[in-house]
Write a protein that holds these residues in place. Structure first.
Motif, mmCIF file in Angstrom:
data_model
loop_
_atom_site.group_PDB
_atom_site.id
_atom_site.type_symbol
_atom_site.label_atom_id
_atom_site.label_comp_id
_atom_site.label_asym_id
_atom_site.label_seq_id
_atom_site.Cartn_x
_atom_site.Cartn_y
_atom_site.Cartn_z
ATOM 1 N N TYR A 259 -8.443 -5.889 6.337
ATOM 2 C CA TYR A 259 -7.023 -5.620 6.554
ATOM 3 C C TYR A 259 -6.841 -4.193 7.039
ATOM 4 O O TYR A 259 -7.334 -3.263 6.422
ATOM 5 N N GLU B 119 -4.104 -13.570 -1.120
ATOM 6 C CA GLU B 119 -4.756 -12.850 -0.038
ATOM 7 C C GLU B 119 -3.862 -11.755 0.558
ATOM 8 O O GLU B 119 -4.340 -10.732 1.015
ATOM 9 N N HIS B 120 -2.539 -11.968 0.510
ATOM 10 C CA HIS B 120 -1.620 -11.045 1.187
ATOM 11 C C HIS B 120 -0.576 -10.378 0.287
ATOM 12 O O HIS B 120 0.087 -9.454 0.727
ATOM 13 N N ARG C 296 -0.367 -7.024 2.567
ATOM 14 C CA ARG C 296 -1.391 -6.589 3.508
ATOM 15 C C ARG C 296 -1.535 -7.635 4.610
ATOM 16 O O ARG C 296 -1.399 -8.824 4.376
ATOM 17 N N PHE C 297 -1.809 -7.125 5.806
ATOM 18 C CA PHE C 297 -1.945 -8.008 6.956
ATOM 19 C C PHE C 297 -2.840 -7.352 8.002
ATOM 20 O O PHE C 297 -3.185 -6.218 7.909
#
Length: 189
Positions: free
Chosen positions: A23, A160-161, A188-189
């Motif tokens: 990320y 995950e994000h 987050r990305f």
């Protein structure tokens, strides 16, 4: 043929896994507070300044170990009822408004898929505006100043994000300083 398809599937899965853990960008929306919350005017008078804040932070990971994190905090305006030991709340409407912009560097000492822990250091700019409205008399004054941030922080991701982010830092500024802690939603990305 089956071996080739299996190798392609492994390669695609490996690329997806590496991409998912790499990320570059993140963000936080947070609420926080400052514990000290006072400014000395240099002449022996101190007044409380707004302590509760809301803010937004962007995060750019320029390497695995280091990130830059600009942020903006808006402190909830506060009415002043007493100044220099005199009760002024009945005769005047006095308010203090404050915001700050920060640019911190995070040293990601623990950077795992589910969490990140870091010490931080950076600079900030504070803007403070005091206004008074007393039976037709209106006046205001503002001041801006630069300072230094030193602290720690971390993020824990539930998915995950999406996760939680926490930071605690000491802001050193003209004629004072304050401890600031905040908690918010991390992306987050």
């Amino acid at each position: 043929m089956k071996k080739i398809l299996f190798m392609i599937a492994l390669l695609v899965a490996n690329i997806a896994l590496v991409s998912a853990q790499d990320y570059k960008w993140g963000a936080r929306i947070y609420g926080g507070f400052g514990t000290e919350g006072s400014i000395d005017d240099g002449e022996g008078l101190e007044m409380d300044i707004p302590k509760g804040a809301i803010g937004i932070q962007g995060i750019y990971n320029f390497s695995e170990k280091f990130s830059i994190a600009p942020s903006f905090s808006y402190y909830i305006p506060k009415s002043i009822d007493e100044y220099a030991g005199v009760n002024i709340g009945d005769i005047a409407d006095c308010k203090i408004k404050r915001w700050d912009i920060n640019a911190d560097v995070h040293w990601n000492i623990l950077n795992e898929a589910q969490y990140v822990i870091y010490p931080l250091a950076g600079l900030h700019y504070h803007s403070l505006k005091a206004s008074v409205d007393m039976e037709g008399y209106k006046d205001s004054d503002s001041e801006g100043y630069f300072g230094l941030n030193l602290g720690v922080g971390g993020q824990y991701f539930f998915t995950e994000h999406i996760g939680l982010g926490l930071e605690a830092k000491y802001q050193i500024y003209k004629n004072g300083g304050q401890f600031v802690a905040d908690l918010g939603i991390a992306f987050r990305f």
